[in-house]
Motif scaffolding. Sequence first.
Motif, PDB file in Angstrom:
ATOM      1  N   TYR A 108      61.051  70.198 -24.177  1.00  0.00           N
ATOM      2  CA  TYR A 108      60.513  68.842 -24.226  1.00  0.00           C
ATOM      3  C   TYR A 108      61.335  67.907 -23.346  1.00  0.00           C
ATOM      4  CZ  TYR A 108      64.414  67.975 -27.368  1.00  0.00           C
ATOM      5  OH  TYR A 108      65.671  67.865 -27.896  1.00  0.00           O
ATOM      6  N   ASN A 110      61.992  63.457 -22.946  1.00  0.00           N
ATOM      7  CA  ASN A 110      61.784  62.142 -23.546  1.00  0.00           C
ATOM      8  C   ASN A 110      61.900  61.049 -22.493  1.00  0.00           C
ATOM      9  OD1 ASN A 110      61.520  63.165 -26.168  1.00  0.00           O
ATOM     10  ND2 ASN A 110      63.729  63.280 -26.395  1.00  0.00           N
ATOM     11  N   ARG A 112      61.536  56.517 -22.048  1.00  0.00           N
ATOM     12  CA  ARG A 112      61.545  55.257 -22.790  1.00  0.00           C
ATOM     13  C   ARG A 112      61.204  54.108 -21.854  1.00  0.00           C
ATOM     14  NH1 ARG A 112      67.098  53.644 -25.575  1.00  0.00           N
ATOM     15  NH2 ARG A 112      67.711  53.978 -23.439  1.00  0.00           N
ATOM     16  N   GLU A 121      57.275  61.222 -25.571  1.00  0.00           N
ATOM     17  CA  GLU A 121      57.806  62.578 -25.645  1.00  0.00           C
ATOM     18  C   GLU A 121      56.785  63.523 -25.032  1.00  0.00           C
ATOM     19  OE1 GLU A 121      59.425  65.842 -28.901  1.00  0.00           O
ATOM     20  OE2 GLU A 121      58.616  63.940 -29.596  1.00  0.00           O
TER      21      GLU A 121
END
Length: 148
Positions: A108, A110, A112, A121
């Motif tokens: 994965y 991430n 922001r 995500e």
Amino acid sequence: MSVLFCCEAIQPFRPKRLTHEDKFTSFMKWGNFPKASSTATTGGENDQESLDLAELEPPYAVQLVCQINYGPLESKRYFIPVEGKDEAFVEVSEEDLVKANFQKLNSYKNFRCEAHNKFFELNLYQKDPVNLHHWRANLARPAGSIDL
């Protein structure tokens, strides 16, 4: 149609170089703001618009989870790469992935957006993944049924 990301200002959150980095990079390149997508599978009455994942045989799928930073979940969307289309990815439903036996990988990334207080995500899914680290191919399969 809905926009994938809130703006151009999203930044990686605790970035790491992964084995599947090229898959994340191609999705992010395709999904740059203001990219919008609508679900390709409609189900129900308009089955002619429904995609058959068994026929397309996508090598992987990407899950895009959007939420307010440390807050409620806003959306979960799924995308598959499609060759020969004008788009590199097509949105599919979670049901389509379940029917095609896609399972979540432990991979994965991430992202922001501080301007909009959003957290994104990206998760990878593959059809029948085999965990090479463990001796059992599928944890759901009982150990007693494995001949050694």
